[in-house]
Scaffold this active site. Structure first.
Site, short mmCIF file in Angstrom:
data_model
loop_
_atom_site.label_atom_id
_atom_site.label_comp_id
_atom_site.label_asym_id
_atom_site.label_seq_id
_atom_site.Cartn_x
_atom_site.Cartn_y
_atom_site.Cartn_z
N HIS A 197 103.94 95.55 39.80
CA HIS A 197 103.45 94.60 38.81
C HIS A 197 104.06 94.99 37.47
O HIS A 197 103.72 96.02 36.90
CB HIS A 197 101.92 94.69 38.76
CG HIS A 197 101.29 93.77 37.80
ND1 HIS A 197 101.47 92.41 37.86
CD2 HIS A 197 100.48 93.99 36.74
CE1 HIS A 197 100.79 91.84 36.87
NE2 HIS A 197 100.18 92.78 36.20
N LYS B 42 103.30 92.17 28.53
CA LYS B 42 104.58 92.46 29.18
C LYS B 42 105.50 91.24 29.15
O LYS B 42 106.66 91.33 28.76
CB LYS B 42 104.37 92.89 30.65
CG LYS B 42 103.50 94.12 30.81
CD LYS B 42 103.40 94.52 32.26
CE LYS B 42 102.63 93.54 33.11
NZ LYS B 42 101.20 93.43 32.77
N ASP C 25 106.43 89.76 36.11
CA ASP C 25 105.15 89.88 36.83
C ASP C 25 105.21 90.60 38.16
O ASP C 25 104.43 91.48 38.42
CB ASP C 25 104.53 88.50 37.04
CG ASP C 25 103.07 88.51 36.66
OD1 ASP C 25 102.69 89.40 35.89
OD2 ASP C 25 102.33 87.65 37.12
N ARG D 149 104.83 112.18 19.55
CA ARG D 149 105.34 111.94 18.20
C ARG D 149 106.76 112.43 18.04
O ARG D 149 107.45 112.09 17.10
CB ARG D 149 104.44 112.65 17.17
CG ARG D 149 102.98 112.26 17.25
CD ARG D 149 102.76 110.79 16.95
NE ARG D 149 103.08 110.48 15.57
CZ ARG D 149 102.19 110.48 14.58
NH1 ARG D 149 100.94 110.75 14.83
NH2 ARG D 149 102.56 110.18 13.36
#
Lengths: 307, 85
Positions: free
Chosen positions: A136, A157, A175, A241
């Protein structure tokens, strides 16, 4: 993978029309049953496609008719044999056709010479029988890097995919992405045939990226090089980070570089995906910004110590 | 994890409109929901995924869910596809 698919996709012809074309092909290996025709059936790999070339057919032709009938009977008697392939455009002997037809075993012909037929068939089977999974997500080609965008439903997405198409990148699948392992470390993604070039955007519905944006906006398949996972921003999670640590995600036994991008309204995800792709290319070209930076930092501290 | 096998009774199968309704329903639950047909499993919250399975009437699918409201989700989704309309 059935014999019918093999016949249809490689354009082979069938000698016995009534045979069972739903027989399954389970292995990429191909057998030339020379020894079986000579009467030696121990360890006979019956589950493989049996390929008869000029050698096998001429050997059969000079054989005593009763012996020939017996061995062809044996050769055709395995239920797990998917089919017999006759190469070089040769006509299979009538006895073979009779025995095979009686068992529902397809006898298939090709004009290719035997070794060529063997390599074409096994290359085809290797691609088709490769381990496969459905994921998916959205697969896009960004600057030539296949990026699989994953994340839970409604995280954005498809919207990110749309924005990337508008920026000149290419959509492979939206998808649902079929991922096949075509090599030891190589995964290739494509869209399920029914969904090719389609994209679903909430509020707009199903769109066709090819008719909307042109042939340059889509691809049928692409090697997957990295995974970008989108997730809702949580204040209690420490996000990367620096980018020094390399994370991976395992798909079908292959570890792919992966990054997690927290999503918050106002973050331009398409730009982040683009930059992730470029950063990945840079790393592969030997430049690692985060490591370079830490190295400079270390040097700066060392120099400071000397003073 | 809750899972249940069900034969699809919807006259037109799980295509376009019924698929959209199905997905909409699945999205009302927080549980991760999946639909499986012929060994292929897709996210039940994704309309494209559901449509890619091309589920016709009379076919058997497995509905699976994992999460706090998994039980209700499976129950409701099974109910949806087993209706004859």
């Amino acid at each position: 993978m059935t014999v019918r698919e093999l016949v249809d996709e490689l354009g082979l012809n069938i000698f016995n029309a009534g045979a069972d074309l739903t027989r399954r092909i389970t292995t990429v290996d191909i057998n030339r049953p020379g020894l079986a025709l000579a009467g030696y059936f121990r360890h006979h790999p019956a589950e493989r496609i049996q390929l008869l070339g000029r050698t096998e057919l001429s050997f059969l032709a000079v054989m005593d008719p009763r012996e020939q009938a017996r061995r062809l009977f044996a050769l055709c008697s395995y239920e797990q044999t998917p089919c017999i392939v006759v190469s070089r455009g040769q006509q299979p002997p009538d006895v073979l056709l009779e025995e095979a037809t009686a068992r529902g075993l397809p006898v298939i012909g090709t004009a290719m010479v035997t070794t060529r037929a063997a390599s074409v068939i096994s290359t085809f089977l290797e691609a088709r029988l490769a381990p496969e999974t459905l994921i998916h997500g959205v697969l896009v080609d960004v600057y030539g890097i296949g990026i699989l965008i994953t994340g839970s439903s409604g995280i954005g997405k498809s919207e990110t995919g749309l924005e990337l198409i508008k920026r000149g990148h290419r959509l492979v699948a939206d998808d649902a992405v079929i991922i096949r392992q075509v090599g030891e470390d190589t995964l290739v993604g494509s869209a399920p045939p029914l969904l090719r070039y389609l994209l679903e955007i909430r509020g707009l519905g199903v769109l066709n990226a090819m008719t909307l944006f042109g042939a340059g906006a889509v691809r049928t398949h692409k090697k997957v090089s990295m995974v970008i996972h989108l997730e809702a921003w949580r204040d209690d999670v420490a996000y990367d980070r620096l980018g020094i640590d390399e994370h991976t995600q395992r798909i079908l036994g292959v570890d792919l570089p992966a990054v997690t991008i927290p999503v918050r309204p106002g973050r331009n995800l398409a730009v982040i995906v683009e930059v992730a792709a470029m950063n990945y290319r840079l790393k592969r070209m030997g430049y690692h910004a985060a490591l370079e930076f830490t190295e400079q930092l270390r040097r700066a501290i060392d120099e400071h110590d000397d003073l | 994890m809750v899972e249940q096998k069900v034969v699809v009774r919807l006259r037109s199968g799980l295509l376009a409109r019924p698929a959209a309704l199905f997905v909409q329903e699945a999205n009302r639950y927080t549980a991760e929901t999946f639909v499986e047909k012929d060994g292929k499993s897709v996210n039940a919250k994704s309309i494209m995924g559901i449509m890619s399975l091309a589920i016709g009437p009379g076919q058997e699918i497995t509905i699976r869910a994992e999460g706090s409201d998994a039980e209700q989700a499976v129950k409701k989704l099974v109910e949806m596809v087993s209706k004859e309309e």
